[in-house]
Design a protein around this motif. Sequence first.
Motif, PDB file in Angstrom:
ATOM      1  N   CYS A 206      39.585  83.725 121.766  1.00  0.00           N
ATOM      2  CA  CYS A 206      39.974  83.009 122.993  1.00  0.00           C
ATOM      3  C   CYS A 206      41.348  83.471 123.478  1.00  0.00           C
ATOM      4  O   CYS A 206      42.117  84.051 122.722  1.00  0.00           O
ATOM      5  N   VAL A 207      41.652  83.137 124.720  1.00  0.00           N
ATOM      6  CA  VAL A 207      43.026  83.336 125.199  1.00  0.00           C
ATOM      7  C   VAL A 207      43.918  82.365 124.418  1.00  0.00           C
ATOM      8  O   VAL A 207      44.930  82.757 123.840  1.00  0.00           O
ATOM      9  N   ILE A 208      43.530  81.087 124.422  1.00  0.00           N
ATOM     10  CA  ILE A 208      44.268  80.099 123.611  1.00  0.00           C
ATOM     11  C   ILE A 208      43.302  79.552 122.565  1.00  0.00           C
ATOM     12  O   ILE A 208      42.235  79.020 122.909  1.00  0.00           O
ATOM     13  N   GLU A 209      43.670  79.681 121.326  1.00  0.00           N
ATOM     14  CA  GLU A 209      42.753  79.278 120.272  1.00  0.00           C
ATOM     15  C   GLU A 209      42.523  77.768 120.278  1.00  0.00           C
ATOM     16  O   GLU A 209      43.373  77.002 120.763  1.00  0.00           O
ATOM     17  N   PRO A 210      41.412  77.319 119.712  1.00  0.00           N
ATOM     18  CA  PRO A 210      41.130  75.890 119.628  1.00  0.00           C
ATOM     19  C   PRO A 210      42.262  75.146 118.926  1.00  0.00           C
ATOM     20  O   PRO A 210      42.879  75.672 118.001  1.00  0.00           O
ATOM     21  N   GLY A 211      42.525  73.930 119.407  1.00  0.00           N
ATOM     22  CA  GLY A 211      43.504  73.079 118.735  1.00  0.00           C
ATOM     23  C   GLY A 211      44.888  73.104 119.358  1.00  0.00           C
ATOM     24  O   GLY A 211      45.743  72.294 118.991  1.00  0.00           O
ATOM     25  N   ILE A 212      45.113  74.016 120.310  1.00  0.00           N
ATOM     26  CA  ILE A 212      46.459  74.111 120.906  1.00  0.00           C
ATOM     27  C   ILE A 212      46.564  73.253 122.171  1.00  0.00           C
ATOM     28  O   ILE A 212      47.535  72.511 122.353  1.00  0.00           O
ATOM     29  N   VAL A 213      45.577  73.373 123.037  1.00  0.00           N
ATOM     30  CA  VAL A 213      45.621  72.618 124.301  1.00  0.00           C
ATOM     31  C   VAL A 213      45.068  71.225 124.029  1.00  0.00           C
ATOM     32  O   VAL A 213      43.865  71.042 123.829  1.00  0.00           O
ATOM     33  N   ARG A 214      45.971  70.235 124.007  1.00  0.00           N
ATOM     34  CA  ARG A 214      45.549  68.882 123.612  1.00  0.00           C
ATOM     35  C   ARG A 214      46.056  67.845 124.601  1.00  0.00           C
ATOM     36  O   ARG A 214      47.008  68.094 125.341  1.00  0.00           O
ATOM     37  N   THR A 215      45.436  66.705 124.611  1.00  0.00           N
ATOM     38  CA  THR A 215      45.833  65.630 125.520  1.00  0.00           C
ATOM     39  C   THR A 215      47.177  65.041 125.074  1.00  0.00           C
ATOM     40  O   THR A 215      47.642  65.321 123.963  1.00  0.00           O
ATOM     41  N   LYS A 216      47.739  64.173 125.947  1.00  0.00           N
ATOM     42  CA  LYS A 216      49.007  63.509 125.582  1.00  0.00           C
ATOM     43  C   LYS A 216      48.840  62.705 124.303  1.00  0.00           C
ATOM     44  O   LYS A 216      49.773  62.509 123.537  1.00  0.00           O
ATOM     45  N   GLU A 217      47.631  62.208 124.092  1.00  0.00           N
ATOM     46  CA  GLU A 217      47.371  61.396 122.887  1.00  0.00           C
ATOM     47  C   GLU A 217      47.041  62.275 121.686  1.00  0.00           C
ATOM     48  O   GLU A 217      46.552  61.794 120.664  1.00  0.00           O
ATOM     49  N   ARG A 219      44.695  64.558 121.430  1.00  0.00           N
ATOM     50  CA  ARG A 219      43.253  64.695 121.181  1.00  0.00           C
ATOM     51  C   ARG A 219      42.734  65.972 121.831  1.00  0.00           C
ATOM     52  O   ARG A 219      43.371  66.526 122.730  1.00  0.00           O
ATOM     53  N   THR A 220      41.546  66.378 121.396  1.00  0.00           N
ATOM     54  CA  THR A 220      40.870  67.505 122.049  1.00  0.00           C
ATOM     55  C   THR A 220      40.383  67.045 123.422  1.00  0.00           C
ATOM     56  O   THR A 220      39.809  65.965 123.541  1.00  0.00           O
ATOM     57  N   TYR A 221      40.646  67.851 124.426  1.00  0.00           N
ATOM     58  CA  TYR A 221      40.136  67.504 125.763  1.00  0.00           C
ATOM     59  C   TYR A 221      38.612  67.542 125.761  1.00  0.00           C
ATOM     60  O   TYR A 221      38.010  68.481 125.220  1.00  0.00           O
ATOM     61  N   THR A 222      38.016  66.556 126.406  1.00  0.00           N
ATOM     62  CA  THR A 222      36.562  66.594 126.574  1.00  0.00           C
ATOM     63  C   THR A 222      36.195  66.676 128.062  1.00  0.00           C
ATOM     64  O   THR A 222      35.019  66.607 128.413  1.00  0.00           O
ATOM     65  N   TYR A 227      42.059  69.847 131.070  1.00  0.00           N
ATOM     66  CA  TYR A 227      42.196  70.935 130.081  1.00  0.00           C
ATOM     67  C   TYR A 227      42.695  72.188 130.790  1.00  0.00           C
ATOM     68  O   TYR A 227      43.632  72.849 130.333  1.00  0.00           O
ATOM     69  N   GLN A 228      42.076  72.478 131.938  1.00  0.00           N
ATOM     70  CA  GLN A 228      42.440  73.698 132.668  1.00  0.00           C
ATOM     71  C   GLN A 228      43.912  73.692 133.076  1.00  0.00           C
ATOM     72  O   GLN A 228      44.618  74.680 132.919  1.00  0.00           O
ATOM     73  N   SER A 444      36.615  75.420 122.065  1.00  0.00           N
ATOM     74  CA  SER A 444      37.414  74.341 121.464  1.00  0.00           C
ATOM     75  C   SER A 444      36.527  73.123 121.167  1.00  0.00           C
ATOM     76  O   SER A 444      36.751  72.407 120.197  1.00  0.00           O
ATOM     77  N   ILE A 445      35.485  72.938 121.975  1.00  0.00           N
ATOM     78  CA  ILE A 445      34.556  71.821 121.715  1.00  0.00           C
ATOM     79  C   ILE A 445      33.780  72.073 120.421  1.00  0.00           C
ATOM     80  O   ILE A 445      33.665  71.190 119.567  1.00  0.00           O
ATOM     81  N   VAL A 446      33.262  73.289 120.273  1.00  0.00           N
ATOM     82  CA  VAL A 446      32.510  73.611 119.052  1.00  0.00           C
ATOM     83  C   VAL A 446      33.396  73.453 117.810  1.00  0.00           C
ATOM     84  O   VAL A 446      32.954  72.957 116.773  1.00  0.00           O
ATOM     85  N   ALA A 447      34.667  73.852 117.944  1.00  0.00           N
ATOM     86  CA  ALA A 447      35.564  73.763 116.790  1.00  0.00           C
ATOM     87  C   ALA A 447      35.923  72.309 116.457  1.00  0.00           C
ATOM     88  O   ALA A 447      35.990  71.935 115.284  1.00  0.00           O
ATOM     89  N   ALA A 448      36.133  71.507 117.490  1.00  0.00           N
ATOM     90  CA  ALA A 448      36.583  70.127 117.238  1.00  0.00           C
ATOM     91  C   ALA A 448      35.423  69.161 117.010  1.00  0.00           C
ATOM     92  O   ALA A 448      35.591  68.129 116.355  1.00  0.00           O
TER      93      ALA A 448
END
Length: 628
Positions: A206-217, A219-222, A227-228, A444-448
Amino acid sequence: MVKHPRSISPGIAESSSRANKKSRPDANSTFKPNKFATAENAAAVASDPPLPKLLESVQNAIKNPAKGDSVVYWMRMADLRIEDNRALSQASAQASKDGIPLVVLFVISPQDYIAHDRSARRVDFTLRNLAIIKTALASFHIPLHTVTHTPRRTLPNFVLSLLRTFNATRLYANIEYEVDELRRDIKICELARPQGVALVFCHDKCVIEPGIVRTKEDRTYTVYSPYQKNWIATVNASIKEYLGSAPLPQPNSEAIRESVIYGPLFESPIPDKVEGFALEDTDKRQMEEIWPAGTQAAKDILSRFLTTKCRSSQLGAVSPLTPLDGTPAKITTPFTIAAGTSTTTSVKSTKKLSGPKAKAASSESTSTVEDSRIYTYNDSRDRGDCDSTSRISPYLSAGVLSVRECVRSAMGIRGVPDDAGKVVSGGGAGRWVMELAWRDFYTSIVAAFPHVSVGRPFNEKYASVKWEEDEQMLRRWQDGKTGVPIVDAAMRQMNTMGWMHNRMRMISAMFLCKDLMIDWRLGERYFMQTLIDGDLANNNGGWQWSASTGTDAAPYFRLFNPYAQSTKGDPTGDYIREFVPELRQLSGTDLHNPPAKIADKLGYPRPIVKHDEVRARALRRYKNPGEE
Ligand SMILES: Cc1cc2nc3c(=O)[nH]c(=O)nc-3n(C[C@H](O)[C@H](O)[C@H](O)COP(=O)(O)OP(=O)(O)OC[C@H]3O[C@@H](n4cnc5c(N)ncnc54)[C@H](O)[C@@H]3O)c2cc1C
């Protein structure tokens, strides 16, 4: 491993792609794929996702092993390139530092291909790319050793035994984010430590690996749009980290060719087929023509997307590199290596774009070629009746081209010095990069939420939606004989080309799970078995979107009307005419929805369902999962 408890009829479960039908062994007799987890098993996977476990294991791995005689990079099915490959690059740097050779390993694992519904086309594409890589690496005196191994459960031991054979104490690989692959790598970590082997697993897909782009809380963005936004900000805050290119590997000393251990590896052949995944001759030739292997081919295809216009003559199964007017195509776009160093010339477009975003596009985007496909992407991307999109997906799924290179190239074409190196979402180029961000999102969804990769809906609420078990309907959908021209064109495009336009994927997927009410997982499987670009994260994301069971999915009550979609996605009708030759002489409404009399006369089937009637059934069953 999880069991396979779903109550689909055996006939339906055994449907397989036309392309694979002849050569694929009977999955249920030789190896039973356990793809569909029970709710309990899925919950167990979800509560203990394997990615953090792997990262922790790598963290705890040996850092300074005894110096071995070589360093091994284990190339996987999704990183088939030499350029801008992080694990390869790091392995090479280590080998140079230690003054020992680098060895590249590729393990063919047929049981994994069966378990993951790999298409014969994707397997063949892998072998074709490996052949090119082997030659290119050999010119660096780096051997590529390709070996087949079964059973897959002993693969970790097998790889470590190879390391012992090579006297290697360091293993490098890029991470694969699917559950089975993560578990395999965790096992390797367990085995490596007592054997004194150091491991480096890199994020590269990925450009940004899973687990880096996260919500303020935290969490993984759903949901994709926030997310974008965060994705853009994250990339722009560390452009070099996320978009920088990994250096090419250093050559080995030529002396390696004399080594009794490593010398013979230069001779180890790349098989031309894998048992159970051999393509029929005509399909093989066609795949070679329309999806040429190698990073250079991928770069050329990308260059054309960046610099040439849409051509309706490129619609079907033709080579993307064939010059259409007899003259050699001019490929002028340089591929910028570092963000902001583009040498592309700013050219003001004279083309008038339509739609509200046209203004933004024309003021923000610059192009080396007016009206290039990337420039008009914002407005034309949903059109299936010309080559409006890049068709780079087979190369991205197999890692023949790095996603970072795609982003750098799209940014390069913007050519705005003050803005150089910044990723934006506006204009055709920005919009295209945002599609690459969708790819990161689904990974990131598959990973989380690993339960999605074992066949569970993301949204468990829809696990009990009642599906039809109608094998004949499923087969007619697979064969493109539903009597709904846009769906049939889409399915035949995939059956012929191993690829389907995105909008058509959405239309045909929604038709299966909403109009035919057939379990989306059977469609997901058929796509994987037929596509050359099959990628679990993107395919699962696309199917769960269409089936309204996924993250940020289409709400179940927003059902596509295939006829309305047909006129939007194929306004000229060229798409249907290309792939459904029975209807070639028709146009307008007759083409999109042929009257029964005309269909009968042309030997085209009548629709297998009436959209207006089955729509109510879908709404009812989704509203009340489990009920008729
Ligand atoms: C039901 C369904 C199944 C799909 N299965 C796959 C699959 O197995 N493999 C696959 O790569 N894509 C899949 N997609 C996503 C998308 O359809 C393809 O990536 C796209 O059509 C490839 O064509 P392109 O390279 O010309 O795309 P472009 O429009 O040029 O986009 C460039 C790249 O961005 C990424 N991308 C574009 N759209 C999406 C999307 N919706 N989701 C995630 N990434 C995207 C792809 O890597 C693509 O190559 C699926 C979509 C649906 C609806």
